[in-house]
Write a protein that holds these residues in place. Sequence first.
Motif, PDB file in Angstrom:
ATOM      1  N   GLU B  32      47.579  31.671  36.558  1.00  0.00           N
ATOM      2  CA  GLU B  32      47.601  32.656  35.479  1.00  0.00           C
ATOM      3  C   GLU B  32      46.377  33.535  35.707  1.00  0.00           C
ATOM      4  O   GLU B  32      45.256  33.044  35.678  1.00  0.00           O
ATOM      5  N   TYR B  36      39.445  41.426  33.523  1.00  0.00           N
ATOM      6  CA  TYR B  36      38.543  41.753  32.428  1.00  0.00           C
ATOM      7  C   TYR B  36      37.719  42.968  32.840  1.00  0.00           C
ATOM      8  O   TYR B  36      37.443  43.181  34.019  1.00  0.00           O
ATOM      9  N   GLN B  38      34.238  45.535  31.743  1.00  0.00           N
ATOM     10  CA  GLN B  38      33.033  45.743  30.938  1.00  0.00           C
ATOM     11  C   GLN B  38      32.536  47.166  31.157  1.00  0.00           C
ATOM     12  O   GLN B  38      32.013  47.483  32.235  1.00  0.00           O
ATOM     13  N   LEU B  44      32.290  42.463  27.429  1.00  0.00           N
ATOM     14  CA  LEU B  44      33.390  42.109  28.306  1.00  0.00           C
ATOM     15  C   LEU B  44      34.676  41.970  27.489  1.00  0.00           C
ATOM     16  O   LEU B  44      34.685  41.358  26.423  1.00  0.00           O
ATOM     17  N   LEU B  46      39.245  41.775  27.684  1.00  0.00           N
ATOM     18  CA  LEU B  46      40.456  41.601  28.476  1.00  0.00           C
ATOM     19  C   LEU B  46      41.124  42.950  28.710  1.00  0.00           C
ATOM     20  O   LEU B  46      41.329  43.721  27.764  1.00  0.00           O
ATOM     21  N   ARG B  49      46.730  40.736  31.567  1.00  0.00           N
ATOM     22  CA  ARG B  49      47.039  39.422  32.141  1.00  0.00           C
ATOM     23  C   ARG B  49      48.417  39.507  32.778  1.00  0.00           C
ATOM     24  O   ARG B  49      49.289  40.218  32.272  1.00  0.00           O
ATOM     25  N   TYR B  86      36.310  42.472  36.441  1.00  0.00           N
ATOM     26  CA  TYR B  86      36.304  41.077  36.881  1.00  0.00           C
ATOM     27  C   TYR B  86      37.734  40.541  36.915  1.00  0.00           C
ATOM     28  O   TYR B  86      38.473  40.650  35.943  1.00  0.00           O
ATOM     29  N   LEU B  90      43.083  31.191  35.289  1.00  0.00           N
ATOM     30  CA  LEU B  90      42.968  30.067  34.375  1.00  0.00           C
ATOM     31  C   LEU B  90      43.143  28.781  35.166  1.00  0.00           C
ATOM     32  O   LEU B  90      44.235  28.504  35.674  1.00  0.00           O
ATOM     33  N   LYS B  97      39.667  26.117  32.231  1.00  0.00           N
ATOM     34  CA  LYS B  97      38.724  27.200  31.957  1.00  0.00           C
ATOM     35  C   LYS B  97      39.081  28.429  32.769  1.00  0.00           C
ATOM     36  O   LYS B  97      39.823  28.359  33.753  1.00  0.00           O
ATOM     37  N   LEU B  98      38.542  29.557  32.327  1.00  0.00           N
ATOM     38  CA  LEU B  98      38.646  30.783  33.093  1.00  0.00           C
ATOM     39  C   LEU B  98      37.607  30.736  34.208  1.00  0.00           C
ATOM     40  O   LEU B  98      36.444  30.416  33.959  1.00  0.00           O
ATOM     41  N   PHE B 100      35.944  33.201  36.949  1.00  0.00           N
ATOM     42  CA  PHE B 100      35.789  34.628  37.216  1.00  0.00           C
ATOM     43  C   PHE B 100      35.344  34.888  38.653  1.00  0.00           C
ATOM     44  O   PHE B 100      34.619  34.087  39.256  1.00  0.00           O
ATOM     45  N   GLY B 101      35.761  36.049  39.166  1.00  0.00           N
ATOM     46  CA  GLY B 101      35.191  36.547  40.405  1.00  0.00           C
ATOM     47  C   GLY B 101      33.837  37.176  40.134  1.00  0.00           C
ATOM     48  O   GLY B 101      33.374  37.221  38.987  1.00  0.00           O
TER      49      GLY B 101
END
Lengths: 114, 110
Positions: B32, B36, B38, B44, B46, B49, B86, B90, B97-98, B100-101
């Motif tokens: 999933e 995101y 910013q 930050l 969403l 998705r 970003y 999931l 947890k998420l 992130f790159g």
Amino acid sequence: EAGVVQSPRYKIIEKKQPVAFWCNPISGHNTLYWYLQNLGQGPELLIRYENEEAVDDSQLPKDRFSAERLKGVDSTLKIQPAELGDSAVYLCASSLGGVTDTQYFGPGTRLTVL
Amino acid sequence: AQRVTQPEKLLSVFKGAPVELKCNYSYSGSPELFWYVQYSRQRLQLLLRHISRESIKGFTADLNKGETSFHLKKPFAQEEDSAMYYCAFLKRGGSEKLVFGKGTKLTVNP
């Protein structure tokens, strides 16, 4: 709606001092997250609460970091003692349900440890 | 290791040009994925998705399982698209947890 509120926004301390960050999630959001964001990196989860219960604290350095979420609303993240490497942005986020729900982030607290 | 990779730290385009922010994932299972964003001096938030399959602010992202990619695209970039982007997935099982790159900073020049 103010969104997720964090304070302070900035904090400068000397190493070995304690520091605490506060987070107030969006009203009604059951899940609260604390993330660490180092410079040039994406956020990394430190701890996740569902209501009052810390359901995932596997990434929290427990020797110096602690967190609590009293009454399942506000949360506090503490570092004692702080080290130079703790300089980073600490983000709080909340979601209505669990991790599959959209996470809403606060503005973050930028910590500088001298 | 389960992770997302954003190969470009910085990306600069001119207004009106197409933009593509790259994201590759390494995940055993059905991912999933999220983008995101910013904006300067903002928090930050969403952007989109993949399960929603919707277009937000003109951006789209298609999951390509063959190439394990989830690139973010917009046909005509605007100056207000300048931001930090970003990619995240999931992670399921155990510690959900998420992840992130490291992010890509997009600058759209006038």
